[in-house]
Design a protein around this motif. Structure first.
Motif, mmCIF file in Angstrom:
data_model
loop_
_atom_site.group_PDB
_atom_site.id
_atom_site.type_symbol
_atom_site.label_atom_id
_atom_site.label_comp_id
_atom_site.label_asym_id
_atom_site.label_seq_id
_atom_site.Cartn_x
_atom_site.Cartn_y
_atom_site.Cartn_z
ATOM 1 N N ARG A 78 0.762 -1.022 0.023
ATOM 2 C CA ARG A 78 0.078 0.073 -0.112
ATOM 3 C C ARG A 78 0.845 1.247 -0.041
ATOM 4 N N SER A 79 2.298 1.018 0.645
ATOM 5 C CA SER A 79 2.983 2.379 0.594
ATOM 6 C C SER A 79 3.803 2.508 -0.736
ATOM 7 N N SER A 80 3.680 1.752 -1.532
ATOM 8 C CA SER A 80 4.571 1.667 -2.966
ATOM 9 C C SER A 80 3.985 3.004 -3.634
ATOM 10 N N ASN A 81 4.850 3.395 -4.466
ATOM 11 C CA ASN A 81 4.522 4.595 -5.381
ATOM 12 C C ASN A 81 4.423 4.371 -6.506
ATOM 13 N N VAL A 82 3.706 2.854 -7.206
ATOM 14 C CA VAL A 82 3.661 2.477 -8.409
ATOM 15 C C VAL A 82 2.573 2.755 -9.103
ATOM 16 N N GLN A 83 2.293 3.005 -10.262
ATOM 17 C CA GLN A 83 0.884 3.299 -10.906
ATOM 18 C C GLN A 83 -0.027 2.023 -10.663
ATOM 19 N N ARG A 84 -1.170 2.443 -10.354
ATOM 20 C CA ARG A 84 -2.130 1.404 -9.895
ATOM 21 C C ARG A 84 -3.257 1.229 -10.931
ATOM 22 N N ALA A 85 -3.751 0.113 -11.072
ATOM 23 C CA ALA A 85 -4.841 -0.289 -11.898
ATOM 24 C C ALA A 85 -5.673 -1.222 -11.389
ATOM 25 N N ARG A 86 -6.892 -1.457 -11.923
ATOM 26 C CA ARG A 86 -7.853 -2.483 -11.294
ATOM 27 C C ARG A 86 -9.046 -2.867 -12.582
ATOM 28 N N PHE A 87 -8.846 -4.100 -12.627
ATOM 29 C CA PHE A 87 -9.707 -4.800 -13.620
ATOM 30 C C PHE A 87 -11.041 -4.998 -12.899
ATOM 31 N N SER A 88 -12.195 -4.850 -13.673
ATOM 32 C CA SER A 88 -13.472 -5.335 -13.444
ATOM 33 C C SER A 88 -13.735 -6.810 -13.500
ATOM 34 N N VAL A 89 -14.504 -7.611 -12.834
ATOM 35 C CA VAL A 89 -14.434 -9.122 -13.135
ATOM 36 C C VAL A 89 -14.859 -9.320 -14.451
ATOM 37 N N GLN A 90 -15.673 -8.525 -15.014
ATOM 38 C CA GLN A 90 -16.030 -8.778 -16.760
ATOM 39 C C GLN A 90 -14.982 -8.466 -17.487
ATOM 40 N N GLU A 91 -14.240 -7.726 -17.164
ATOM 41 C CA GLU A 91 -12.969 -7.247 -18.128
ATOM 42 C C GLU A 91 -11.838 -8.255 -18.159
ATOM 43 N N VAL A 92 -11.857 -8.990 -16.991
ATOM 44 C CA VAL A 92 -11.092 -10.249 -16.831
ATOM 45 C C VAL A 92 -11.594 -11.593 -17.667
ATOM 46 N N PRO A 118 -10.001 -9.240 2.650
ATOM 47 C CA PRO A 118 -9.595 -10.606 2.128
ATOM 48 C C PRO A 118 -11.082 -11.306 1.421
ATOM 49 N N ASP A 119 -12.202 -11.255 2.325
ATOM 50 C CA ASP A 119 -13.394 -11.909 1.784
ATOM 51 C C ASP A 119 -13.796 -11.027 0.382
ATOM 52 N N TYR A 120 -13.662 -9.833 0.321
ATOM 53 C CA TYR A 120 -14.312 -9.062 -0.870
ATOM 54 C C TYR A 120 -13.380 -9.386 -1.891
ATOM 55 N N THR A 121 -12.108 -9.875 -1.879
ATOM 56 C CA THR A 121 -11.042 -10.041 -2.816
ATOM 57 C C THR A 121 -11.262 -11.590 -3.503
ATOM 58 N N MET A 122 -11.453 -12.383 -2.347
ATOM 59 C CA MET A 122 -11.628 -13.876 -2.612
ATOM 60 C C MET A 122 -12.873 -13.972 -3.579
ATOM 61 N N GLU A 123 -14.036 -13.071 -3.271
ATOM 62 C CA GLU A 123 -15.227 -13.240 -3.971
ATOM 63 C C GLU A 123 -15.132 -12.963 -5.431
ATOM 64 N N LEU A 124 -14.211 -11.806 -5.502
ATOM 65 C CA LEU A 124 -14.199 -11.251 -6.874
ATOM 66 C C LEU A 124 -13.513 -12.285 -7.597
ATOM 67 N N ARG A 127 -15.635 -15.196 -8.733
ATOM 68 C CA ARG A 127 -16.679 -14.737 -9.719
ATOM 69 C C ARG A 127 -16.143 -14.741 -11.090
ATOM 70 N N VAL A 128 -14.709 -14.428 -11.212
ATOM 71 C CA VAL A 128 -14.130 -14.688 -12.581
ATOM 72 C C VAL A 128 -14.275 -16.404 -13.006
ATOM 73 N N ALA A 129 -13.772 -16.944 -12.187
ATOM 74 C CA ALA A 129 -13.849 -18.206 -12.773
ATOM 75 C C ALA A 129 -15.150 -18.862 -12.859
ATOM 76 N N LYS A 130 -16.104 -18.689 -11.961
ATOM 77 C CA LYS A 130 -17.419 -19.169 -12.050
ATOM 78 C C LYS A 130 -18.182 -18.611 -13.544
ATOM 79 N N SER A 131 -17.872 -17.359 -13.781
ATOM 80 C CA SER A 131 -18.443 -16.940 -14.875
ATOM 81 C C SER A 131 -17.813 -17.509 -16.202
ATOM 82 N N LEU A 132 -16.454 -17.729 -16.120
ATOM 83 C CA LEU A 132 -15.643 -18.418 -17.469
ATOM 84 C C LEU A 132 -16.282 -19.923 -17.438
#
Length: 403
Positions: A78-92, A118-124, A127-132
């Motif tokens: 969290r303290s890293s100064n890297v460029q951040r990004a995030r996919f949605s489930v549908q994008e993956v 952790p729960d929110y992340t695991m659920e996402l 959901r990717v695998a389940k949708s595929l």
């Protein structure tokens, strides 16, 4: 692909390169039916690598490179100064399906930083695998990185759709975790791995699907003072206690604006290679953790010779071994003889007495084997006990093959 999605892909594929555990071996054979996509061969996907080490036959990405945790060794902390990004489930899901249709990939390796919880992340991730699987009939390989702090039922659901689950140990000791990753708990990680192992065993007994390719883990090499011996003993314990398929050893890579408690330089890549060789001895050559530890000096494996040769040089009293009468256990300990070569030797000697030329046809590393074996027309004489034997067998620095 639009520009915004392409930028996310560049960021999150690059961020995933630090996770080495993307092998697909062990997945059950599957073939797509009507209106389905993908297949697996059971023997693993053939991988190609980019110059920076990324695997490109699996779509290997993070859901996001932002993380609530602040592990000192992690570029995505969290303290890293890297460029951040995030996919949605549908994008993956869309990227995986479209890349597969274009024959770019054969499967998906999906990990993530911790988003919200952790729960929110695991659920996402699930959901990717389940949708595929459900929405697109995807039959290809799926590897999900499990979040050990997530609720057990979420990890169990992930195993219904993934071919393999992995939970990274990261650091082998509780002391190292407390120093470099204080928000992680070793007991929680091991409990999550044990839970997955239990479900895999139950599913096999009941002939139902749950992470059929097993589970794996990754450990970072060189971020702390842990010795090679301690790393291998940890791996041996995990193989025995939670039935891991693989332990991956990832050499620590210094990161921008890293913590002052981290090393300034990466460990030699040869150290990582020696750990893989030692791991191979435990998994396929019937070496115990104590045997492998005996190959080390002050807890560290030599960089100029492999652990199997190091063990043989320290146990010369057990050699030479007669290829025509020696048991399989000792033949496996002869430097230069791989497991396949040993099995071929045992099969061939049932019909004839093997000469040195016969052994040469069965093994491509006879130079290393000669001081440690006897054949029908050959004995090493005093070669096994020569003081300069080690220097005679040291090979030029290169990426060595496994035995």
């Amino acid at each position: 692909m639009d520009e915004a999605l392409a930028m996310k892909l560049r960021i999150l594929a690059d961020a995933a390169k630090y996770d080495a555990s993307c092998s697909s071996s062990g997945a059950p054979k599957r073939k797509a039916g009507k209106d389905e996509l993908g297949s697996t061969t059971g023997s693993g996907i053939c991988h190609a690598y980019t110059p920076d080490g990324r695997c490109i036959s699996l779509l290997k990405i993070l859901l996001t490179n932002y993380c609530l945790f602040d592990c000192a060794y992690c570029i995505n902390r969290r303290s890293s100064n890297v460029q951040r990004a995030r996919f949605s489930v549908q994008e993956v899901v869309t990227l995986t399906v479209e890349f597969y249709k274009r024959n770019y990939i054969e499967g998906l390796f999906l990990s993530s930083g911790i988003i919200k919880s952790p729960d929110y992340t695991m659920e996402l991730l699930t959901r990717v695998a389940k949708s595929l699987r459900r929405d697109h009939g995807f039959r290809g390989y799926i590897h999900l990185k499990s979040i050990p702090e997530a609720s057990p039922w979420l990890i169990e659901e992930a195993g219904l759709y993934a071919d393999r689950l992995s939970i990274n140990v990261e650091l082998p000791t509780e002391a190292s975790l407390q120093t470099l990753a204080p928000e992680k708990d070793g007991a929680t990680i091991l409990n999550a791995m044990a839970q997955v192992a239990e479900r895999i065993v139950e599913a096999k007994a009941e002939r139902r699907r749950f992470s059929p390719a097993g589970q794996s883990t990754q450990v970072i090499v060189g971020a702390d003072a842990t010795t090679d011996e301690a790393l291998i003993r940890k791996s041996a314990h995990l193989y025995g206690s939670v039935g891991l398929k693989r332990v991956y050893y990832s050499a620590f890579s210094p990161i921008p604006e890293g913590s002052g408690i981290l090393p300034l330089k990466a460990p030699p890549l040869q150290r990582e290679h020696r750990l893989y060789q030692a791991d191979w001895l435990i998994r396929y050559y019937d070496f115990s953790a104590d045997d492998v530890a005996d190959a080390a000096d002050d807890g560290m494996f030599s960089l100029d010779i492999d652990p199997k040769l190091a063990w043989a040089l320290k146990n010369r009293h057990r050699f030479p071994v007669d290829v025509n009468t020696g048991d399989r256990e000792m033949l496996l300990r002869v430097p230069g003889l791989g497991a396949r070569a040993v099995d071929k030797i045992i099969k061939a000697r049932r019909h004839t007495r093997l000469r040195l030329d016969d052994v040469a046809r069965l093994s491509s590393a006879l130079k290393r084997a000669r001081p440690f074996l006897i054949a029908a027309d050959y004995t090493p004489g005093g070669l096994t006990d020569r003081l300069d034997l080690r220097s005679r067998l040291v090979e030029p620095a290169q990426q060595l093959s496994l035995f």
